[in-house]
Design an enzyme around this catalytic site. Structure first.
Site, PDB file in Angstrom:
ATOM      1  N   CYS A  62       4.986  -4.816 -10.813  1.00  0.00           N
ATOM      2  CA  CYS A  62       4.941  -6.951 -10.196  1.00  0.00           C
ATOM      3  C   CYS A  62       3.447  -7.234  -9.585  1.00  0.00           C
ATOM      4  O   CYS A  62       2.789  -8.099  -9.497  1.00  0.00           O
ATOM      5  CB  CYS A  62       5.974  -7.008  -9.273  1.00  0.00           C
ATOM      6  SG  CYS A  62       7.321  -6.522 -10.402  1.00  0.00           S
ATOM      7  N   HIS A 101       5.086 -13.670  -5.499  1.00  0.00           N
ATOM      8  CA  HIS A 101       5.667 -12.820  -6.581  1.00  0.00           C
ATOM      9  C   HIS A 101       6.909 -13.177  -5.883  1.00  0.00           C
ATOM     10  O   HIS A 101       6.932 -13.921  -5.102  1.00  0.00           O
ATOM     11  CB  HIS A 101       5.477 -11.465  -6.148  1.00  0.00           C
ATOM     12  CG  HIS A 101       6.378 -10.261  -7.361  1.00  0.00           C
ATOM     13  ND1 HIS A 101       6.590 -11.456  -9.204  1.00  0.00           N
ATOM     14  CD2 HIS A 101       7.117  -9.951  -6.870  1.00  0.00           C
ATOM     15  CE1 HIS A 101       7.416 -10.010  -9.157  1.00  0.00           C
ATOM     16  NE2 HIS A 101       7.422  -9.304  -8.322  1.00  0.00           N
ATOM     17  N   ASN A 154      12.867 -13.152 -11.813  1.00  0.00           N
ATOM     18  CA  ASN A 154      11.474 -12.795 -11.040  1.00  0.00           C
ATOM     19  C   ASN A 154      11.081 -12.049 -12.311  1.00  0.00           C
ATOM     20  O   ASN A 154      12.016 -10.945 -13.239  1.00  0.00           O
ATOM     21  CB  ASN A 154      12.383 -10.914 -10.588  1.00  0.00           C
ATOM     22  CG  ASN A 154      10.550  -9.599 -10.474  1.00  0.00           C
ATOM     23  OD1 ASN A 154       9.889 -10.289 -10.606  1.00  0.00           O
ATOM     24  ND2 ASN A 154      11.602  -9.079  -9.373  1.00  0.00           N
TER      25      ASN A 154
HETATM   26  N1  COA Z   1      26.993  -9.853  -7.476  1.00  0.00           N
HETATM   27  C1  COA Z   1      28.202  -9.320  -6.338  1.00  0.00           C
HETATM   28  N2  COA Z   1      28.157  -8.379  -6.487  1.00  0.00           N
HETATM   29  C2  COA Z   1      26.961  -7.490  -6.100  1.00  0.00           C
HETATM   30  C3  COA Z   1      25.617  -7.894  -6.890  1.00  0.00           C
HETATM   31  C4  COA Z   1      25.939  -8.498  -7.965  1.00  0.00           C
HETATM   32  N3  COA Z   1      24.884  -8.830  -8.852  1.00  0.00           N
HETATM   33  N4  COA Z   1      24.803  -6.424  -6.901  1.00  0.00           N
HETATM   34  C5  COA Z   1      25.220  -5.773  -5.966  1.00  0.00           C
HETATM   35  N5  COA Z   1      26.428  -6.672  -5.760  1.00  0.00           N
HETATM   36  C6  COA Z   1      27.141  -5.539  -4.512  1.00  0.00           C
HETATM   37  C7  COA Z   1      27.051  -4.462  -4.283  1.00  0.00           C
HETATM   38  O1  COA Z   1      28.016  -3.257  -4.919  1.00  0.00           O
HETATM   39  C8  COA Z   1      28.222  -4.160  -2.768  1.00  0.00           C
HETATM   40  O2  COA Z   1      28.994  -4.152  -2.828  1.00  0.00           O
HETATM   41  P1  COA Z   1      30.235  -3.431  -1.301  1.00  0.00           P
HETATM   42  O3  COA Z   1      29.597  -3.909   0.353  1.00  0.00           O
HETATM   43  O4  COA Z   1      31.640  -3.724  -1.684  1.00  0.00           O
HETATM   44  O5  COA Z   1      29.554  -1.938  -1.709  1.00  0.00           O
HETATM   45  C9  COA Z   1      27.370  -5.684  -1.497  1.00  0.00           C
HETATM   46  O6  COA Z   1      27.040  -6.000  -2.974  1.00  0.00           O
HETATM   47  C10 COA Z   1      26.260  -5.603  -1.550  1.00  0.00           C
HETATM   48  O7  COA Z   1      25.294  -4.963  -2.339  1.00  0.00           O
HETATM   49  P2  COA Z   1      23.553  -5.045  -1.639  1.00  0.00           P
HETATM   50  O8  COA Z   1      23.059  -3.939  -2.645  1.00  0.00           O
HETATM   51  O9  COA Z   1      23.626  -4.309   0.482  1.00  0.00           O
HETATM   52  O10 COA Z   1      23.135  -6.207  -1.312  1.00  0.00           O
HETATM   53  P3  COA Z   1      21.549  -7.086  -0.949  1.00  0.00           P
HETATM   54  O11 COA Z   1      21.782  -7.953   0.720  1.00  0.00           O
HETATM   55  O12 COA Z   1      20.982  -6.118  -0.366  1.00  0.00           O
HETATM   56  O13 COA Z   1      21.233  -7.788  -2.212  1.00  0.00           O
HETATM   57  C11 COA Z   1      19.457  -7.328  -3.570  1.00  0.00           C
HETATM   58  C12 COA Z   1      21.193  -6.734  -2.949  1.00  0.00           C
HETATM   59  C13 COA Z   1      19.283  -6.605  -4.486  1.00  0.00           C
HETATM   60  C14 COA Z   1      19.442  -8.710  -3.614  1.00  0.00           C
HETATM   61  C15 COA Z   1      18.443  -7.165  -2.529  1.00  0.00           C
HETATM   62  O14 COA Z   1      19.068  -6.155  -2.108  1.00  0.00           O
HETATM   63  C16 COA Z   1      17.228  -7.646  -3.032  1.00  0.00           C
HETATM   64  O15 COA Z   1      16.649  -8.530  -3.420  1.00  0.00           O
HETATM   65  N6  COA Z   1      16.231  -6.482  -2.998  1.00  0.00           N
HETATM   66  C17 COA Z   1      15.175  -6.856  -3.300  1.00  0.00           C
HETATM   67  C18 COA Z   1      15.105  -6.387  -4.479  1.00  0.00           C
HETATM   68  C19 COA Z   1      13.313  -7.537  -5.451  1.00  0.00           C
HETATM   69  O16 COA Z   1      13.094  -8.105  -5.118  1.00  0.00           O
HETATM   70  N7  COA Z   1      13.160  -6.025  -6.046  1.00  0.00           N
HETATM   71  C20 COA Z   1      11.816  -6.883  -7.152  1.00  0.00           C
HETATM   72  C21 COA Z   1      10.556  -6.654  -6.153  1.00  0.00           C
HETATM   73  S1  COA Z   1       9.258  -6.307  -7.754  1.00  0.00           S
END
Ligand code: COA
Length: 414
Positions: A135, A277, A307
């Protein structure tokens, strides 16, 4: 890789650093974007994986993303974005010296997506290569082209960020597939003696975090055609540790923007617009807090596209210019972060020179259309002539044998 720190702190704003002062500046003179027509909303997504519109919007800010049709690919989207950028720049394809495509979803390993686009454009005087920095790739590509221009090695380049992430995300992993979308953006950079353009850039990598975000397979570790992938990751499918990537992103946005603005001799608050980004609204809000700036300084359109990896900065840049958020003499920041891990920040002084008069534009547009048609004709002609040569090649040995046989019959050995 620190590309521009030449120790000239406090140098005059508006003057690029990192190379001897050649008096040549690299200005953005054209911009274009292309996204698929097909919109996938969060509700559509909830029919594929166990998720909800409320969860996606509250955790990411994304409402919908674009998904490529069967007829679209990284190269076709990139081509459209490049053609639009050439139109704005009023540059002919034959004037291009370099075509760079930053992508994580290349058409092939080779030929490069850049070479395909170079041929489709009819950019017959250009070199072309793909750039893999996930990215951050677009900012890396901008810096490679800007340095080449400022050194005097080339005059005009098109830098394209293009992705069909829908082809490489794991559609069974709700933690990643909800984030990504397809699209392309492009910028034409051109040499000018007007001060400004690309002023500074910070390019960084930390390969020790490579396992946090990746797209394994199809590489030199593929011995005997069987890739062994650890941790249940799938070949050709992206995996991510969302929490760790989130922390990494919020840290490097502030850090690299501060370094890039320091190098340019300005402050982050002097940036009229920061085009980041487009990963996640919460990441950008956290970065704004740590930079002590208003989050409205960030250009954001991730609610509509998600994204789009290397394409997200040029797509957001296009919309920022089109909506009048960027005007001549504004300082503009780019900041990218992603797999590698990689990150990059850049500062530009916007100064797109006036475009040519409408009449010239019209004539040049026809010349560009002619160049694209000629490129199609040339490709068809080359394919036909290769086939003919193959056919003649296959026939030729038989003809020789036949002639030899007849000669032997006429002149028997003694
Ligand atoms: N829908 C519903 N629930 C979801 C889900 C979805 N799409 N994806 C994950 N969950 C659940 C998980 O299973 C977890 O459940 P649990 O508590 O029962 O285990 C809960 O939601 C929390 O998951 P978590 O991964 O801790 O969520 P988060 O608040 O960290 O959000 C992201 C997840 C991916 C949105 C976040 O970590 C993020 O944006 N990270 C950066 C990713 C990014 O930008 N990557 C590209 C960079 S170039």
């Amino acid at each position: 890789m620190a590309t521009t720190n030449s120790g000239r702190a406090g140098q005059r704003a508006g003057r690029p650093i990192g190379l001897p002062d050649t008096g040549i500046y690299a200005h953005v003179v054209g911009w274009g974007m292309a996204v698929p027509d097909k919109i996938m909303t969060n509700d559509d997504m909830s029919a594929i994986v166990d998720t909800t519109d409320e969860w996606i919007q509250s955790r990411t800010g994304i409402k919908e993303r674009r998904i490529a049709s069967d007829k679209e690919s990284t190269a076709t989207l990139g081509l459209k974005a490049a053609q639009r950028a050439l139109d704005i720049a009023d540059v002919l394809p034959t004037e291009l010296d370099l075509v760079i495509v930053a992508t994580s979803s290349a058409e092939h390993i080779f030929p490069s997506t850049a070479s395909l686009i170079q041929a489709w454009l009819g950019a017959t005087n250009a070199g072309a290569f793909d750039l893999s920095a996930a990215c951050s790739g677009f900012v890396y590509g901008m810096q490679m082209a800007a340095q080449s221009i400022r050194s005097g090695a080339i005059r005009t380049a098109v830098i394209i960020g293009s992705e069909t992430m829908s082809r490489v995300v794991d559609w069974s992993d709700r933690g990643t597939c909800i984030l990504f979308g397809d699209g392309a953006g492009a910028v034409v950079l051109r040499a000018s003696d007007t001060e400004g353009g690309v002023l500074s850039a910070i390019l960084r990598s930390d390969g020790t975090g490579g396992d946090l975000l990746g797209l394994p397979g199809f590489g030199s570790n593929d011995i005997d055609g069987v890739v062994e992938i650890a941790n249940g990751h799938r070949q050709g499918k992206m995996h991510m540790n969302g929490g760790e990537v989130f922390k990494f992103a919020t840290r490097v946005i502030g850090e690299s923007l501060t370094q890039a603005t320091d190098q340019a001799g300005i402050k982050v608050s002097d940036l009229k617009v920061i085009v980041p980004h487009q990963a996640n609204a919460r990441i950008l809000q956290a970065a704004a807090r740590s930079l002590k700036i208003n989050e409205s300084q960030f250009m954001m359109n991730l609610d509509r596209y998600g994204n789009t990896s290397a394409a997200s900065i040029p797509i957001a840049l296009c919309e920022a210019v089109q909506t009048g958020r960027i005007l001549p003499d504004d300082y503009v920041g780019f900041v990218g972060f992603g797999g590698g891990l990689t990150w990059a920040a850049m500062v530009l002084k916007w100064g797109a020179p006036q475009s040519a008069p409408a009449a010239t534009n019209f004539i040049n547009r026809q010349r560009r259309l002619f160049a694209y048609n000629l490129a199609t004709f040339r490709r068809t002609l080359q394919r036909v002539s290769r086939r003919l040569n193959n056919l003649i090649g296959r026939l030729r040995p038989q003809g020789k044998m036949e002639r030899l046989r007849k000669r032997v019959e006429r002149e028997p050995f003694e």
